[in-house]
Motif scaffolding. Structure first.
Motif, PDB file in Angstrom:
ATOM      1  N   ASP A   1       0.798  -1.267  -0.076  1.00  0.00           N
ATOM      2  CA  ASP A   1      -0.182  -0.077  -0.079  1.00  0.00           C
ATOM      3  C   ASP A   1       0.845   1.196  -0.118  1.00  0.00           C
ATOM      4  OD1 ASP A   1      -2.208  -1.436  -0.073  1.00  0.00           O
ATOM      5  OD2 ASP A   1      -2.257  -1.585   2.303  1.00  0.00           O
ATOM      6  N   ILE A   2       1.996   1.203   0.609  1.00  0.00           N
ATOM      7  CA  ILE A   2       2.813   2.381   0.973  1.00  0.00           C
ATOM      8  C   ILE A   2       3.568   2.675  -0.333  1.00  0.00           C
ATOM      9  CG2 ILE A   2       5.020   3.105   2.109  1.00  0.00           C
ATOM     10  CD1 ILE A   2       3.851   1.988   4.688  1.00  0.00           C
ATOM     11  N   MET A   3       3.873   1.715  -0.971  1.00  0.00           N
ATOM     12  CA  MET A   3       4.731   1.547  -2.178  1.00  0.00           C
ATOM     13  C   MET A   3       3.927   2.042  -3.198  1.00  0.00           C
ATOM     14  SD  MET A   3       7.695   0.548  -1.877  1.00  0.00           S
ATOM     15  CE  MET A   3       8.649  -0.483  -0.857  1.00  0.00           C
ATOM     16  N   THR A   4       2.420   2.022  -3.313  1.00  0.00           N
ATOM     17  CA  THR A   4       1.891   2.340  -4.178  1.00  0.00           C
ATOM     18  C   THR A   4       1.255   3.746  -3.973  1.00  0.00           C
ATOM     19  OG1 THR A   4      -0.162   1.253  -3.246  1.00  0.00           O
ATOM     20  CG2 THR A   4       1.064  -0.013  -5.181  1.00  0.00           C
ATOM     21  N   LEU A   5       1.283   4.302  -2.933  1.00  0.00           N
ATOM     22  CA  LEU A   5       1.029   5.682  -2.820  1.00  0.00           C
ATOM     23  C   LEU A   5       1.809   6.744  -3.398  1.00  0.00           C
ATOM     24  CD1 LEU A   5       0.236   5.850   1.164  1.00  0.00           C
ATOM     25  CD2 LEU A   5      -1.521   6.189  -0.628  1.00  0.00           C
ATOM     26  N   PRO A   6       1.204   7.883  -3.795  1.00  0.00           N
ATOM     27  CA  PRO A   6       2.257   8.881  -4.173  1.00  0.00           C
ATOM     28  C   PRO A   6       2.889   9.469  -3.324  1.00  0.00           C
ATOM     29  CG  PRO A   6      -0.067   9.393  -5.014  1.00  0.00           C
ATOM     30  CD  PRO A   6      -0.149   8.163  -3.949  1.00  0.00           C
ATOM     31  N   ILE A   7       4.420   9.764  -3.564  1.00  0.00           N
ATOM     32  CA  ILE A   7       5.392   9.999  -2.313  1.00  0.00           C
ATOM     33  C   ILE A   7       4.805  11.204  -1.535  1.00  0.00           C
ATOM     34  CG2 ILE A   7       7.593  11.189  -2.075  1.00  0.00           C
ATOM     35  CD1 ILE A   7       8.626   9.384  -4.297  1.00  0.00           C
ATOM     36  N   ASP A   8       3.851  12.251  -2.081  1.00  0.00           N
ATOM     37  CA  ASP A   8       3.433  13.386  -1.228  1.00  0.00           C
ATOM     38  C   ASP A   8       2.632  12.708  -0.252  1.00  0.00           C
ATOM     39  OD1 ASP A   8       1.530  12.845  -3.091  1.00  0.00           O
ATOM     40  OD2 ASP A   8       1.294  14.736  -3.872  1.00  0.00           O
ATOM     41  N   GLN A   9       1.680  11.652  -0.383  1.00  0.00           N
ATOM     42  CA  GLN A   9       1.093  11.177   0.508  1.00  0.00           C
ATOM     43  C   GLN A   9       1.632  10.254   1.519  1.00  0.00           C
ATOM     44  OE1 GLN A   9      -2.745   9.375  -1.210  1.00  0.00           O
ATOM     45  NE2 GLN A   9      -2.822  10.821  -2.704  1.00  0.00           N
ATOM     46  N   CYS A  10       2.451   9.616   1.009  1.00  0.00           N
ATOM     47  CA  CYS A  10       3.366   8.869   1.713  1.00  0.00           C
ATOM     48  C   CYS A  10       4.158   9.521   2.843  1.00  0.00           C
ATOM     49  CB  CYS A  10       4.622   8.218   0.954  1.00  0.00           C
ATOM     50  SG  CYS A  10       4.423   6.379   0.532  1.00  0.00           S
ATOM     51  N   ALA A  11       4.613  10.899   2.432  1.00  0.00           N
ATOM     52  CA  ALA A  11       5.300  11.583   3.577  1.00  0.00           C
ATOM     53  C   ALA A  11       4.420  12.306   4.632  1.00  0.00           C
ATOM     54  CB  ALA A  11       6.031  12.911   2.691  1.00  0.00           C
TER      55      ALA A  11
ATOM     56  N   ILE B   1      13.726   7.974   7.022  1.00  0.00           N
ATOM     57  CA  ILE B   1      12.410   7.948   5.899  1.00  0.00           C
ATOM     58  C   ILE B   1      11.979   9.207   5.599  1.00  0.00           C
ATOM     59  CG2 ILE B   1      10.168   6.887   5.351  1.00  0.00           C
ATOM     60  CD1 ILE B   1      11.245   4.315   7.218  1.00  0.00           C
ATOM     61  N   ARG B   2      11.445   9.986   6.904  1.00  0.00           N
ATOM     62  CA  ARG B   2      10.949  11.363   6.643  1.00  0.00           C
ATOM     63  C   ARG B   2      11.769  12.410   6.199  1.00  0.00           C
ATOM     64  NH1 ARG B   2       9.010  11.248  12.949  1.00  0.00           N
ATOM     65  NH2 ARG B   2       6.868  10.070  12.725  1.00  0.00           N
ATOM     66  N   THR B   3      13.048  12.399   6.206  1.00  0.00           N
ATOM     67  CA  THR B   3      14.102  13.114   5.599  1.00  0.00           C
ATOM     68  C   THR B   3      14.279  12.858   4.171  1.00  0.00           C
ATOM     69  OG1 THR B   3      15.433  13.205   7.417  1.00  0.00           O
ATOM     70  CG2 THR B   3      16.482  13.987   5.862  1.00  0.00           C
ATOM     71  N   ARG B   4      14.442  11.637   3.919  1.00  0.00           N
ATOM     72  CA  ARG B   4      14.383  11.332   2.378  1.00  0.00           C
ATOM     73  C   ARG B   4      13.040  11.615   1.729  1.00  0.00           C
ATOM     74  NH1 ARG B   4      19.015   6.955   0.976  1.00  0.00           N
ATOM     75  NH2 ARG B   4      20.130   7.292   2.814  1.00  0.00           N
ATOM     76  N   MET B   5      11.910  11.248   2.123  1.00  0.00           N
ATOM     77  CA  MET B   5      10.843  11.719   1.571  1.00  0.00           C
ATOM     78  C   MET B   5      10.791  13.146   1.400  1.00  0.00           C
ATOM     79  SD  MET B   5       7.965   8.916   2.502  1.00  0.00           S
ATOM     80  CE  MET B   5       8.008   7.386   1.743  1.00  0.00           C
ATOM     81  N   SER B   6      11.177  13.988   2.290  1.00  0.00           N
ATOM     82  CA  SER B   6      11.071  15.326   2.060  1.00  0.00           C
ATOM     83  C   SER B   6      11.946  15.908   1.043  1.00  0.00           C
ATOM     84  CB  SER B   6      11.737  16.092   3.400  1.00  0.00           C
ATOM     85  OG  SER B   6      12.966  16.044   3.960  1.00  0.00           O
ATOM     86  N   TYR B   7      13.415  15.352   0.711  1.00  0.00           N
ATOM     87  CA  TYR B   7      13.842  15.575  -0.304  1.00  0.00           C
ATOM     88  C   TYR B   7      13.473  15.295  -1.665  1.00  0.00           C
ATOM     89  CZ  TYR B   7      18.082  15.494   2.987  1.00  0.00           C
ATOM     90  OH  TYR B   7      18.983  15.725   4.100  1.00  0.00           O
ATOM     91  N   LEU B   8      12.711  14.434  -1.847  1.00  0.00           N
ATOM     92  CA  LEU B   8      11.945  13.911  -3.171  1.00  0.00           C
ATOM     93  C   LEU B   8      10.987  14.876  -3.319  1.00  0.00           C
ATOM     94  CD1 LEU B   8      11.722  10.173  -2.571  1.00  0.00           C
ATOM     95  CD2 LEU B   8      13.016  11.181  -4.300  1.00  0.00           C
ATOM     96  N   LEU B   9      10.322  15.310  -2.220  1.00  0.00           N
ATOM     97  CA  LEU B   9       9.290  16.562  -2.365  1.00  0.00           C
ATOM     98  C   LEU B   9       9.994  17.755  -2.850  1.00  0.00           C
ATOM     99  CD1 LEU B   9       6.883  15.856   0.945  1.00  0.00           C
ATOM    100  CD2 LEU B   9       6.511  14.995  -1.753  1.00  0.00           C
ATOM    101  N   ASP B  10      11.243  18.021  -2.180  1.00  0.00           N
ATOM    102  CA  ASP B  10      11.918  19.345  -2.432  1.00  0.00           C
ATOM    103  C   ASP B  10      12.230  19.628  -3.980  1.00  0.00           C
ATOM    104  OD1 ASP B  10      11.803  20.090   0.094  1.00  0.00           O
ATOM    105  OD2 ASP B  10      13.890  19.623   0.790  1.00  0.00           O
ATOM    106  N   VAL B  11      12.505  18.358  -4.462  1.00  0.00           N
ATOM    107  CA  VAL B  11      12.887  18.398  -5.874  1.00  0.00           C
ATOM    108  C   VAL B  11      11.713  17.953  -7.005  1.00  0.00           C
ATOM    109  CG1 VAL B  11      15.221  17.754  -5.724  1.00  0.00           C
ATOM    110  CG2 VAL B  11      13.681  16.109  -6.056  1.00  0.00           C
ATOM    111  N   GLY B  12      10.534  18.179  -6.465  1.00  0.00           N
ATOM    112  CA  GLY B  12       9.283  18.105  -7.082  1.00  0.00           C
ATOM    113  C   GLY B  12       8.891  17.004  -7.756  1.00  0.00           C
ATOM    114  N   LEU B  13       9.067  15.607  -6.802  1.00  0.00           N
ATOM    115  CA  LEU B  13       8.908  14.460  -7.319  1.00  0.00           C
ATOM    116  C   LEU B  13       7.713  13.602  -6.589  1.00  0.00           C
ATOM    117  CD1 LEU B  13      12.227  13.139  -7.951  1.00  0.00           C
ATOM    118  CD2 LEU B  13      10.760  13.659  -9.692  1.00  0.00           C
TER     119      LEU B  13
END
Length: 565
Positions: free
Chosen positions: A414-424, A447-459
């Motif tokens: 379920d977590i793998m199929t959620l968009p990363i912004d919802q995961c975060a 996990i929170r830090t890496r997801m925030s990096y992905l959000l920071d670069v618009g992914l």
């Protein structure tokens, strides 16, 4: 003692002297360490020749030279760039827009290493829910079992507290009884051949006996391989409570294994689905290809592979058996009932039984002849990839999907199929009960830090199970950038190729903040870039030119943005 002239010098800059790689014209340049340097210029002016073919190539070559000869054979060897001398260059990483990934086993989750963090988190902090009743399965302790018993029954009545015993195959029932009697257990409840329950204690259910009951549970767990059952003294058929000190659903009598990180990985044989081997898809006969035109009837040749001379006999068999079973042979396939279509495809039995064998058994028979080239060619026309029927695309074994996290009860799939912004968002609010909050705090923070990096670069729109080979060059580059940030590298040279391509201006500002964060951590960044916003954010700008091709290859400007303006 003073250093001799000509000895190795410690420099605060990458010094390139006499570079003639590709169209570079004897370029001499100093690039200060721990800065963000942007190389710009017209297309073909020598930007990539300087950044990638000279600076990165030499940094990577020197780094690889530090490994043993054995290790070097597994690494890409880069040619020495054409330059008189290059000094002060740290180990280099190139983050360009090529997507080298071809395997479907690589996903956004594996590239960013978030899969590794998630499988560790699930192994430590997830709760397993019974596959039969759906209740959470937890390990019982003597204290929790006692508390549960007093919640179930509060009236002061006598109870039997028992543990199960299986008679080993090399012992008789009488021998086991004698062994138990020798240990002081004289009362047992018969539960069928080779199985009985031994009464640990008969005790009155009262608060005064609470410690005694807890001690009874402890002994019952020890002798009963982690299992214990409580009965009312006047009813030994219907248990009041079943408990287990293992991952065992007492209600359904189903035992579950302890989780390991490998259980949650589709790249491990421990966790990968047995049917699709962790790919999430299987290849099989696609009946949309077998019956491509649903407007045709059986007599008109709806079953395409049987419309050749080689398999005309199968078409004749179909018509003959269809008439016997009164299946309409002149009705379009789309108008046949579901039951009639099923009869055509699945048949009634084997060919040897003299009944209709079905399209499916025809293809099963072809599979046995697949050592012949023409049969393999025929089968390839009617095969396609589809979602794995066993794991439904999750790539994991069923037991891995019984473990769930948070109040939403998300499985790892379920977590793998959620968009990363919802995961975060999910992980930002996830609270783990003590003592898990301390043990997994570092893991959850990463996990929170890496997801925030992905959000920071618009992914934020990507999902963790998105295959790497389907990503664009810009997406790959930005993922690699966040991975570098997540690994906390220092004293490293990063060479980037137009990381702003395809980004909204809002995301470019986020990208710049990541570049600055990498620089502030003690790294040197050399970026080939045209975007004005990135150029403004640079500590130093190098303009190559003045023209493209043979008219380029010279440093037109090298200095701060203030000087350039």
């Amino acid at each position: 003692m003073a250093k001799k002239k000509g000895s190795t010098r410690h420099t605060e800059a990458i010094q390139v002297r006499g570079a003639t790689q590709n169209n570079l014209k004897n370029v001499d340049i100093d690039i200060p360490l721990n800065t963000l340097t942007v190389i710009t210029g017209v297309s073909g002016s020598g930007k990539s020749s300087l950044a990638f073919d000279t600076i990165y190539s030499e940094g990577q070559r020197r780094y690889v030279e530090t490994f043993s000869p054995y290790a070097r054979q597994f690494l890409d060897r880069m040619d020495k760039p054409r330059a008189e001398r290059i000094d002060g260059i740290p180990p280099a990483i190139a983050i360009d827009q090529t997507n080298p990934v071809r395997t479907s086993r690589s996903t956004v989750g594996t590239m960013t290493e978030l899969n590794d963090h998630l499988k560790l988190l699930f192994a430590r902090a997830a709760t397993i829910y019974c596959s039969s009743c759906g209740d959470p399965v937890r390990r019982d302790t003597p204290k929790s079992a006692t508390d549960a018993l007093f919640r179930v029954k509060e009236s002061p009545e006598s109870i039997y507290l028992t543990f199960p015993v299986q008679v080993p195959h090399n012992f008789s029932v009488q021998e086991v009884r004698e062994l138990l009697t020798a240990q002081g257990y004289t009362r047992v409840l018969e539960r069928g051949e080779g199985e009985f329950e031994v009464i640990e204690d008969k005790v009155r259910l009262s608060k005064n006996n609470r410690q005694r009951i807890a001690d009874d549970f402890e002994r019952a767990f020890r002798h009963g391989h982690g299992k214990a059952t409580v009965y009312a003294a006047d009813n030994t058929q219907n248990p009041l409570l079943r408990v287990s000190s293992d991952f065992h659903c007492a209600r359904c009598d189903i035992h579950y294994k302890d989780p390991s990180p490998s259980l949650f990985s589709f790249n491990s044989p421990v966790g990968a689905c047995d049917t699709c081997r962790g790919f999430g898809r299987t290849i099989g006969i696609d009946y949309r290809l077998v019956i491509p035109d649903e407007s045709k009837s059986l007599s008109q040749g709806a079953i395409r592979p049987w419309q050749t001379q080689s398999y005309a006999e199968c078409q004749d068999d179909l018509i003959r058996f269809a008439r016997k079973r009164r299946i309409p042979i002149n009705t379009p396939w789309r108008d046949l009932s579901e039951e009639q279509r099923q009869w055509v495809i699945e048949g009634e039995g084997e060919w040897e039984e003299g009944v209709w064998y079905g399209v499916q058994r025809f293809f099963d028979w072809l599979e046995t002849k697949s050592y012949k080239m023409h049969i393999r060619v025929l089968l390839s026309k009617y095969r396609s990839y589809g979602e794995c029927p066993s794991c439904e695309g999750s790539r994991l074994k069923p037991e891995a999907l019984l473990w769930k996290l948070g109040p939403e009860r998300y499985t790892i799939h379920d977590i793998m199929t959620l968009p990363i912004d919802q995961c975060a968002s999910f992980f930002s609010t996830l609270k783990l009960p003590a003592p898990l909050d301390q043990a997994t705090d570092l893991l959850l923070g990463e996990i929170r830090t890496r997801m925030s990096y992905l959000l920071d670069v618009g992914l934020g729109y990507l999902t963790l199970d998105r295959q790497s080979r389907t990503l664009s060059g810009g997406e790959v580059q930005r993922i690699n950038l966040t991975t570098a940030l997540g690994t906390s590298l220092v004293n490293t040279l990063f060479v980037l190729d137009e990381p702003s391509i395809g980004l909204h201006s809002r995301d470019i500002r986020r990208l710049i903040s990541i570049l600055h964060r990498l620089r502030d951590a003690g790294n040197t960044l050399v970026v080939v870039e045209h975007d004005p916003e990135v150029i403004r954010a640079a500590d130093r700008v190098i303009d190559m030119g003045p023209g493209p091709g043979e008219h380029g290859g010279s440093v037109v400007f090298n200095g701060t943005l203030k000087k350039l303006l």
